[in-house]
Scaffold this motif. Sequence first.
Motif, mmCIF file in Angstrom:
data_model
loop_
_atom_site.group_PDB
_atom_site.id
_atom_site.type_symbol
_atom_site.label_atom_id
_atom_site.label_comp_id
_atom_site.label_asym_id
_atom_site.label_seq_id
_atom_site.Cartn_x
_atom_site.Cartn_y
_atom_site.Cartn_z
ATOM 1 N N ALA A 176 15.700 17.052 3.747
ATOM 2 C CA ALA A 176 14.711 18.054 4.152
ATOM 3 C C ALA A 176 14.047 18.646 2.897
ATOM 4 N N PRO A 177 12.839 19.211 3.003
ATOM 5 C CA PRO A 177 12.004 19.225 4.202
ATOM 6 C C PRO A 177 11.479 17.828 4.551
ATOM 7 N N VAL A 208 10.625 9.344 11.024
ATOM 8 C CA VAL A 208 10.986 10.446 10.139
ATOM 9 C C VAL A 208 10.368 10.136 8.781
ATOM 10 N N GLN A 209 9.702 11.141 8.211
ATOM 11 C CA GLN A 209 8.914 10.860 7.011
ATOM 12 C C GLN A 209 9.148 11.920 5.943
ATOM 13 N N GLU A 210 9.132 11.486 4.686
ATOM 14 C CA GLU A 210 9.232 12.478 3.603
ATOM 15 C C GLU A 210 8.019 13.410 3.699
ATOM 16 N N TYR A 211 8.237 14.671 3.376
ATOM 17 C CA TYR A 211 7.161 15.656 3.430
ATOM 18 C C TYR A 211 6.472 15.692 2.076
ATOM 19 N N ILE A 212 5.168 15.448 2.066
ATOM 20 C CA ILE A 212 4.417 15.460 0.802
ATOM 21 C C ILE A 212 3.903 16.886 0.589
ATOM 22 N N LYS A 213 4.747 17.658 -0.054
ATOM 23 C CA LYS A 213 4.477 19.094 -0.209
ATOM 24 C C LYS A 213 3.252 19.338 -1.087
ATOM 25 N N GLU A 214 3.159 18.512 -2.154
ATOM 26 C CA GLU A 214 2.083 18.738 -3.130
ATOM 27 C C GLU A 214 0.693 18.496 -2.533
ATOM 28 N N ALA A 215 0.610 17.869 -1.360
ATOM 29 C CA ALA A 215 -0.697 17.691 -0.717
ATOM 30 C C ALA A 215 -1.254 19.055 -0.283
ATOM 31 N N PHE A 228 0.740 23.115 8.312
ATOM 32 C CA PHE A 228 0.703 21.985 7.356
ATOM 33 C C PHE A 228 -0.143 20.835 7.861
ATOM 34 N N ARG A 229 -0.503 20.882 9.159
ATOM 35 C CA ARG A 229 -1.309 19.795 9.723
ATOM 36 C C ARG A 229 -2.800 20.109 9.565
ATOM 37 N N ILE A 236 0.850 -1.202 0.000
ATOM 38 C CA ILE A 236 0.000 0.000 0.000
ATOM 39 C C ILE A 236 0.883 1.249 0.000
ATOM 40 N N GLY A 237 0.523 2.245 -0.808
ATOM 41 C CA GLY A 237 1.329 3.456 -0.947
ATOM 42 C C GLY A 237 1.460 4.196 0.373
ATOM 43 N N LEU A 238 2.694 4.525 0.756
ATOM 44 C CA LEU A 238 2.960 5.215 2.023
ATOM 45 C C LEU A 238 4.014 6.280 1.784
ATOM 46 N N PRO A 239 4.030 7.337 2.600
ATOM 47 C CA PRO A 239 5.167 8.250 2.511
ATOM 48 C C PRO A 239 6.427 7.483 2.948
ATOM 49 N N ILE A 240 7.575 7.772 2.325
ATOM 50 C CA ILE A 240 8.816 7.088 2.737
ATOM 51 C C ILE A 240 9.059 7.417 4.206
ATOM 52 N N THR A 241 9.284 6.378 5.009
ATOM 53 C CA THR A 241 9.350 6.570 6.460
ATOM 54 C C THR A 241 10.558 5.845 7.038
#
Length: 301
Positions: free
Chosen positions: A136-137, A176-183, A210-211, A112-117
């Motif tokens: 970063a970010p 620690v997770q990649e930031y999905i900026k485009e969201a 961002f939250r 299942i698709g997940l942010p890189i963590t």
Amino acid sequence: MKIAVLSRNPRLYSTRRLVEAGTQRGHEMVVIDTLRAYMNIASHKPQIHYRGKPLEGFDAVIPRIGASVTFYGCAVLRQFEMMGVYPLNESVAIARSRDKLRSLQLLSRRGIGLPITGFAHSPDDIPDLIQMVNGAPLVIKVLEGTQGIGVVLCETTKAAESVIEAFMGLKQNIMVQEYIKEAGGADIRCFVVGDKVIASMKRQAKPGEFRSNLHRGGVASLIKITPEERMTAIRAAKVMGLSVAGVDILRSNHGPLVMEVNSSPGLEGIETTTGKNVAAMIIEHLEKNGGPNQTRTKGKG
Ligand code: ADP
């Protein structure tokens, strides 16, 4: 049916609505304060006592277990399961979903698709950990956090290094997770009941934030989800073993990414935003699937 609602507070919106919907559909609804249910584990006939009397004759139980009472709440629910009472969500699935890292590991195993963590213990590994999630970010999350508390956006590698170091120094488990900026500060809450997404909404963070948590000033609105998002939400709930779940999804450039699967999703935001009677749909699900000894695990695991 005689249905127990495990909840600390009968005045909470979700609890009230479930009682209302159940009563309207002809069921006997009993709210049980999770922390006041106590149990006899040793006997061959497992029992739960409540205010001096044994609880008997229940066909189903709806767990509304807050994050702060996960351990005790799951023990009570497991006891119901051992008594053959059908749970809306099983105790094992709830316990699983409360551990953010364990949940992501289970979801990743099923593709299942997940942010890189990333997850690490030693401060020595911080530089590579940051590289692993593409630098970063990035977002740092305290594993036990809820409602956006303990979720930090670090714009630079320097900031990320010192924040991670600080959390590690405090013996706080973080990922620690990649930031999905485009969201764009938005996420999608998909409300899954059984094998359907019965309602969904978009939550947009307030400007400068961002939250998107509604508790953090996020604003909810209607949204039409894509078939891929629908499939992802249904699969995520299934992997976690949850019949009812709030699946939070980020829209990324490469498709839907699951951020979290919530086992006690609130009803207020989703009902007021969509105008749907989500509580009634949950009760209907119990009517179709409940009944004595329908628990898969009987409290095992
Ligand atoms: P909590 O369980 O405390 O609500 P979440 O992991 O859901 O914590 O994060 C809170 C909010 O922060 C999310 O609703 C989302 O809007 C935002 N967020 C979390 N992780 C990311 C990410 N990797 N990229 C972009 N935004 C994120």
